[in-house]
Design a protein around this motif. Structure first.
Motif, PDB file in Angstrom:
ATOM      1  N   TYR A 198      21.443  48.043  38.622  1.00 40.38           N
ATOM      2  CA  TYR A 198      22.422  47.037  39.446  1.00 40.38           C
ATOM      3  C   TYR A 198      23.351  46.389  38.525  1.00 40.38           C
ATOM      4  O   TYR A 198      24.649  46.199  38.623  1.00 40.38           O
ATOM      5  N   GLU A 199      22.792  45.959  37.234  1.00 37.51           N
ATOM      6  CA  GLU A 199      23.692  45.445  36.027  1.00 37.51           C
ATOM      7  C   GLU A 199      24.932  46.295  36.046  1.00 37.51           C
ATOM      8  O   GLU A 199      26.051  45.746  35.668  1.00 37.51           O
ATOM      9  N   LEU A 200      24.727  47.622  35.762  1.00 38.67           N
ATOM     10  CA  LEU A 200      25.744  48.414  35.466  1.00 38.67           C
ATOM     11  C   LEU A 200      26.858  48.735  36.601  1.00 38.67           C
ATOM     12  O   LEU A 200      28.009  48.662  36.207  1.00 38.67           O
ATOM     13  N   TYR A 201      26.307  48.550  37.850  1.00 37.14           N
ATOM     14  CA  TYR A 201      27.254  48.701  38.895  1.00 37.14           C
ATOM     15  C   TYR A 201      28.014  47.349  38.930  1.00 37.14           C
ATOM     16  O   TYR A 201      29.081  47.241  39.220  1.00 37.14           O
ATOM     17  N   LYS A 202      27.322  46.168  38.634  1.00 34.87           N
ATOM     18  CA  LYS A 202      28.113  44.742  38.614  1.00 34.87           C
ATOM     19  C   LYS A 202      29.377  44.915  37.255  1.00 34.87           C
ATOM     20  O   LYS A 202      30.488  44.494  37.642  1.00 34.87           O
ATOM     21  N   VAL A 203      28.949  45.577  36.308  1.00 34.71           N
ATOM     22  CA  VAL A 203      29.871  45.830  35.226  1.00 34.71           C
ATOM     23  C   VAL A 203      31.138  46.259  35.899  1.00 34.71           C
ATOM     24  O   VAL A 203      32.290  46.175  35.411  1.00 34.71           O
ATOM     25  N   ARG A 204      30.840  47.674  36.419  1.00 35.55           N
ATOM     26  CA  ARG A 204      31.925  48.453  36.865  1.00 35.55           C
ATOM     27  C   ARG A 204      32.666  47.843  38.114  1.00 35.55           C
ATOM     28  O   ARG A 204      33.835  48.066  37.829  1.00 35.55           O
ATOM     29  N   MET A 205      32.065  47.128  38.772  1.00 33.72           N
ATOM     30  CA  MET A 205      32.840  46.376  39.844  1.00 33.72           C
ATOM     31  C   MET A 205      33.815  45.531  39.195  1.00 33.72           C
ATOM     32  O   MET A 205      34.869  45.149  39.676  1.00 33.72           O
ATOM     33  N   GLU A 206      33.279  44.453  38.229  1.00 32.54           N
ATOM     34  CA  GLU A 206      34.154  43.783  37.714  1.00 32.54           C
ATOM     35  C   GLU A 206      35.303  44.369  36.864  1.00 32.54           C
ATOM     36  O   GLU A 206      36.439  43.875  36.841  1.00 32.54           O
ATOM     37  N   GLU A 207      35.358  45.219  36.323  1.00 29.47           N
ATOM     38  CA  GLU A 207      36.375  45.988  35.676  1.00 29.47           C
ATOM     39  C   GLU A 207      37.184  46.665  36.725  1.00 29.47           C
ATOM     40  O   GLU A 207      38.473  46.593  36.497  1.00 29.47           O
ATOM     41  N   GLN A 208      36.855  47.119  37.911  1.00 29.10           N
ATOM     42  CA  GLN A 208      37.682  47.544  38.917  1.00 29.10           C
ATOM     43  C   GLN A 208      38.441  46.474  39.546  1.00 29.10           C
ATOM     44  O   GLN A 208      39.656  46.532  39.677  1.00 29.10           O
ATOM     45  N   LEU A 209      37.791  45.192  39.636  1.00 34.63           N
ATOM     46  CA  LEU A 209      38.500  44.102  39.904  1.00 34.63           C
ATOM     47  C   LEU A 209      39.641  43.652  39.157  1.00 34.63           C
ATOM     48  O   LEU A 209      40.814  43.395  39.518  1.00 34.63           O
TER      49      LEU A 209
END
Length: 226
Positions: free
Chosen positions: A191-202
């Motif tokens: 989940y933490e890795l998913y949050k990092v990827r979502m922030e990069e995509q934003l």
């Protein structure tokens, strides 16, 4: 001259039978072909042909796999982490009071309520936990721990960090931390890795929108909308 009224004799039974059959057949033809007795017959058009074809909007529902991933992640975050502890049986109640606005030292109690209190409640379902939020800002922020026999302990949580608040609760109650399982640790890491990827995509999407706005303003407002 005296006129005597004459009554017409009823038609024979055979004639009446033929008339009934004829009327029945006419009604059947009208029902089948949609016409009328006086205006001829016409073939009825089904109602479905008059209706416009309805197009369903595209579904915006998130896939079941993504929803289950978020649910499993939220459950793992509640089961594991700081604040996941078992309170001793003599603890009866936790009462938290802070203001609705986050100013004047009430940010820490708010984050403790949102992040750590659910973990304590998950592992201690029999302990009564109440939260009172005052509408007036600038008041006191207190955490009251009630034990057996009416004994209470009050912790001033105003201007305190949420980590310091949960540490004070665990020390005052002598609670036992719950170890994190391997499954929960893996889910939390994903989940933490998913949050990092979502922030990069934003960030990427924000940069693309800025580039489109700059391109549109450079050509005099003609171009693709941002």
């Amino acid at each position: 001259m005296i006129f005597e009224p004459r009554f017409l004799a009823p038609p024979p039974a055979a004639v009446m039978k033929d008339r009934v059959v004829l009327c029945f057949r006419l009604d059947l033809l009208v029902a089948c072909f949609g016409g009328s007795r006086g205006g001829g017959t016409e073939i009825a058009t089904p109602r479905s042909e008059h209706r416009k074809p309805q197009t369903k909007p595209p579904s915006k529902m998130v896939s079941t796999k993504i929803r289950m991933f978020h649910l499993r992640s939220r459950l793992a975050l509640i089961r594991a982490g700081t604040g996941a502890a078992i309170l001793p049986p003599e603890v009866r109640k936790l009462g938290l009071t802070f203001a609705m606005k986050n100013t004047d030292g009430h940010m820490g109690p708010r984050k403790f309520w949102r992040n750590y209190l659910p973990r304590l409640k998950y592992h201690n379902p029999n302990v009564d936990m109440q939260v009172h939020r005052d509408r007036e800002s600038g008041g006191d922020a207190m955490l009251v721990i009630e034990f057996d026999g009416g004994k209470t302990e009050t912790i001033d949580v105003k201007h305190k960090h949420e980590n310091d608040i949960v540490r004070a609760v665990l020390e005052s109650t002598k609670a036992k931390p719950v170890p994190t399982s391997e499954e929960d640790a893996e889910i939390v890491a994903q989940y933490e890795l998913y949050k990092v990827r979502m922030e990069e995509q934003l960030k990427i999407n924000k940069r693309k929108r800025a580039e489109r706005r700059a391109e549109k303003s450079a050509i005099g407002g003609i171009g693709r909308p941002a």
